[in-house]
Design a protein around this motif. Structure first.
Motif, PDB file in Angstrom:
ATOM      1  N   ALA A   4     -91.234   6.427  -3.402  1.00 14.26           N
ATOM      2  CA  ALA A   4     -92.249   5.482  -2.644  1.00 14.26           C
ATOM      3  C   ALA A   4     -91.592   4.898  -1.675  1.00 14.26           C
ATOM      4  O   ALA A   4     -92.520   4.623  -0.545  1.00 14.26           O
ATOM      5  CB  ALA A   4     -92.548   4.237  -3.807  1.00 14.26           C
ATOM      6  N   ALA A   5     -90.452   4.697  -1.437  1.00 16.56           N
ATOM      7  CA  ALA A   5     -89.793   4.230  -0.205  1.00 16.56           C
ATOM      8  C   ALA A   5     -90.014   5.230   0.756  1.00 16.56           C
ATOM      9  O   ALA A   5     -90.399   4.823   1.813  1.00 16.56           O
ATOM     10  CB  ALA A   5     -88.542   3.711  -0.329  1.00 16.56           C
ATOM     11  N   ALA A   6     -89.826   6.470   0.518  1.00 18.08           N
ATOM     12  CA  ALA A   6     -89.883   7.583   1.495  1.00 18.08           C
ATOM     13  C   ALA A   6     -91.594   7.786   2.006  1.00 18.08           C
ATOM     14  O   ALA A   6     -91.782   8.093   3.105  1.00 18.08           O
ATOM     15  CB  ALA A   6     -89.391   8.767   0.903  1.00 18.08           C
ATOM     16  N   MET A   7     -92.329   7.541   0.826  1.00 15.80           N
ATOM     17  CA  MET A   7     -93.699   7.580   1.295  1.00 15.80           C
ATOM     18  C   MET A   7     -94.075   6.321   2.240  1.00 15.80           C
ATOM     19  O   MET A   7     -94.813   6.865   3.290  1.00 15.80           O
ATOM     20  CB  MET A   7     -94.416   7.471  -0.181  1.00 15.80           C
ATOM     21  CG  MET A   7     -94.541   8.403  -1.129  1.00 15.80           C
ATOM     22  SD  MET A   7     -95.489   8.099  -2.591  1.00 15.80           S
ATOM     23  CE  MET A   7     -97.135   7.946  -2.072  1.00 15.80           C
ATOM     24  N   ARG A  17     -90.624  -1.370  -7.413  1.00 19.86           N
ATOM     25  CA  ARG A  17     -89.636  -2.138  -7.300  1.00 19.86           C
ATOM     26  C   ARG A  17     -88.140  -1.252  -6.979  1.00 19.86           C
ATOM     27  O   ARG A  17     -87.195  -2.173  -6.390  1.00 19.86           O
ATOM     28  CB  ARG A  17     -89.454  -2.769  -8.758  1.00 19.86           C
ATOM     29  CG  ARG A  17     -89.182  -4.184  -8.467  1.00 19.86           C
ATOM     30  CD  ARG A  17     -89.281  -4.825 -10.038  1.00 19.86           C
ATOM     31  NE  ARG A  17     -88.145  -4.357 -10.830  1.00 19.86           N
ATOM     32  CZ  ARG A  17     -86.663  -4.776 -11.139  1.00 19.86           C
ATOM     33  NH1 ARG A  17     -86.560  -5.844 -10.421  1.00 19.86           N
ATOM     34  NH2 ARG A  17     -86.019  -4.621 -11.978  1.00 19.86           N
ATOM     35  N   ASP A  18     -88.008  -0.286  -7.230  1.00 20.17           N
ATOM     36  CA  ASP A  18     -86.851   0.581  -6.962  1.00 20.17           C
ATOM     37  C   ASP A  18     -87.021   1.552  -5.790  1.00 20.17           C
ATOM     38  O   ASP A  18     -87.782   1.556  -4.925  1.00 20.17           O
ATOM     39  CB  ASP A  18     -86.687   1.422  -8.237  1.00 20.17           C
ATOM     40  CG  ASP A  18     -87.437   2.633  -8.398  1.00 20.17           C
ATOM     41  OD1 ASP A  18     -88.423   2.609  -7.769  1.00 20.17           O
ATOM     42  OD2 ASP A  18     -87.268   3.386  -9.246  1.00 20.17           O
ATOM     43  N   LEU A  61     -78.591   1.801 -10.217  1.00 19.51           N
ATOM     44  CA  LEU A  61     -77.730   0.935  -9.945  1.00 19.51           C
ATOM     45  C   LEU A  61     -78.495  -0.275  -9.814  1.00 19.51           C
ATOM     46  O   LEU A  61     -79.371  -0.443  -8.937  1.00 19.51           O
ATOM     47  CB  LEU A  61     -76.930   1.368  -8.608  1.00 19.51           C
ATOM     48  CG  LEU A  61     -76.523   2.669  -8.504  1.00 19.51           C
ATOM     49  CD1 LEU A  61     -76.224   3.236  -7.139  1.00 19.51           C
ATOM     50  CD2 LEU A  61     -75.402   2.789  -9.446  1.00 19.51           C
ATOM     51  N   ALA A  62     -77.929  -1.425 -10.421  1.00 19.17           N
ATOM     52  CA  ALA A  62     -78.875  -2.619 -10.233  1.00 19.17           C
ATOM     53  C   ALA A  62     -77.949  -3.885 -10.146  1.00 19.17           C
ATOM     54  O   ALA A  62     -77.180  -4.137 -11.072  1.00 19.17           O
ATOM     55  CB  ALA A  62     -79.668  -3.010 -11.622  1.00 19.17           C
ATOM     56  N   GLY A  63     -78.161  -4.446  -8.859  1.00 18.37           N
ATOM     57  CA  GLY A  63     -77.142  -5.618  -8.693  1.00 18.37           C
ATOM     58  C   GLY A  63     -78.189  -6.927  -8.862  1.00 18.37           C
ATOM     59  O   GLY A  63     -79.274  -6.682  -8.730  1.00 18.37           O
ATOM     60  N   ASP A  64     -77.513  -8.068  -9.208  1.00 21.87           N
ATOM     61  CA  ASP A  64     -78.332  -9.331  -9.556  1.00 21.87           C
ATOM     62  C   ASP A  64     -79.203  -9.662  -8.177  1.00 21.87           C
ATOM     63  O   ASP A  64     -78.680  -9.718  -6.965  1.00 21.87           O
ATOM     64  CB  ASP A  64     -77.312 -10.405  -9.568  1.00 21.87           C
ATOM     65  CG  ASP A  64     -76.636 -10.346 -11.025  1.00 21.87           C
ATOM     66  OD1 ASP A  64     -77.175  -9.775 -11.878  1.00 21.87           O
ATOM     67  OD2 ASP A  64     -75.547 -11.140 -10.950  1.00 21.87           O
ATOM     68  N   VAL A  69     -81.635   0.904  -7.378  1.00 18.17           N
ATOM     69  CA  VAL A  69     -81.605   2.160  -6.702  1.00 18.17           C
ATOM     70  C   VAL A  69     -81.541   3.074  -7.795  1.00 18.17           C
ATOM     71  O   VAL A  69     -80.472   2.943  -8.879  1.00 18.17           O
ATOM     72  CB  VAL A  69     -80.481   2.151  -5.872  1.00 18.17           C
ATOM     73  CG1 VAL A  69     -80.252   3.600  -5.344  1.00 18.17           C
ATOM     74  CG2 VAL A  69     -80.628   1.005  -4.833  1.00 18.17           C
ATOM     75  N   ASP A  70     -82.266   4.038  -7.816  1.00 15.74           N
ATOM     76  CA  ASP A  70     -82.215   5.312  -8.902  1.00 15.74           C
ATOM     77  C   ASP A  70     -81.595   6.307  -7.982  1.00 15.74           C
ATOM     78  O   ASP A  70     -82.339   7.080  -7.042  1.00 15.74           O
ATOM     79  CB  ASP A  70     -83.409   5.596  -9.228  1.00 15.74           C
ATOM     80  CG  ASP A  70     -83.990   4.664 -10.582  1.00 15.74           C
ATOM     81  OD1 ASP A  70     -83.086   3.914 -10.886  1.00 15.74           O
ATOM     82  OD2 ASP A  70     -85.241   4.332 -10.680  1.00 15.74           O
TER      83      ASP A  70
END
Length: 158
Positions: A4-7, A17-18, A61-64, A69-70
């Motif tokens: 979705a970010a690239a879209m 969300r990711d 990868l999930a930070g507080d 990020v997948d």
């Protein structure tokens, strides 16, 4: 960058969300690769694909307080070509390689879910449809039959 970010970079907005990144290096599926991030408090979840899975695996990868990020770990030569053709775009001050429209279409066709089918329709509307159809069809043979059937349905309905 894919998903979705690239879209959004290509003018198609969809809430997510990711952030999805595509990689081909199997070392991404090793815990040692992410050890320094884990030491800094980033949660790392590694899911390896089995022999029948179209992907080598996925690393989350999930930070507080941060968007996850997948890292999608592919294993196909056509995915390597998509990475080679990715164009750097500046996003939040960082030069980030972003999949081109045709490669994004191929990745969405490969994923093949209902949301991906909707994404394909939206991406086709975001660019020069005739040029995109020609570019995707030049690479379509590398994808599985289910991806080719989805493409046929989308192109015929548009």
């Amino acid at each position: 960058m894919v998903g979705a970010a690239a879209m959004a970079v290509h003018g198609v907005s969809r809430a997510t969300r990711d952030i999805d990144l595509l990689a081909l290096d199997p070392a991404c599926l090793s815990a040692a690769t992410w050890a320094s991030l884990q030491q800094r408090g980033v949660a790392v979840t590694i899911r390896r694909g089995d022999t029948d899975d179209p992907l080598a695996g996925v690393v989350r990868l999930a930070g507080d307080g941060e968007s996850p990020v997948d890292v999608i770990v592919g294993k196909s030569s056509w995915q390597a070509r998509a990475l080679d053709r990715a164009s750097p775009r500046v996003i939040d001050g960082v030069a980030t390689p972003v999949a081109g429209l045709a490669d994004l279409l191929l990745l969405k066709l490969y994923a093949g879910g209902p949301q991906d089918a909707w994404d394909v329709v939206q991406l086709l509307e975001a660019g020069d449809r005739a040029a995109l159809v020609a570019e995707v069809e030049a690479s379509l043979a590398a994808l599985p039959e289910t991806s080719r059937r989805l493409w046929s349905r989308v192109v015929q309905s548009g």
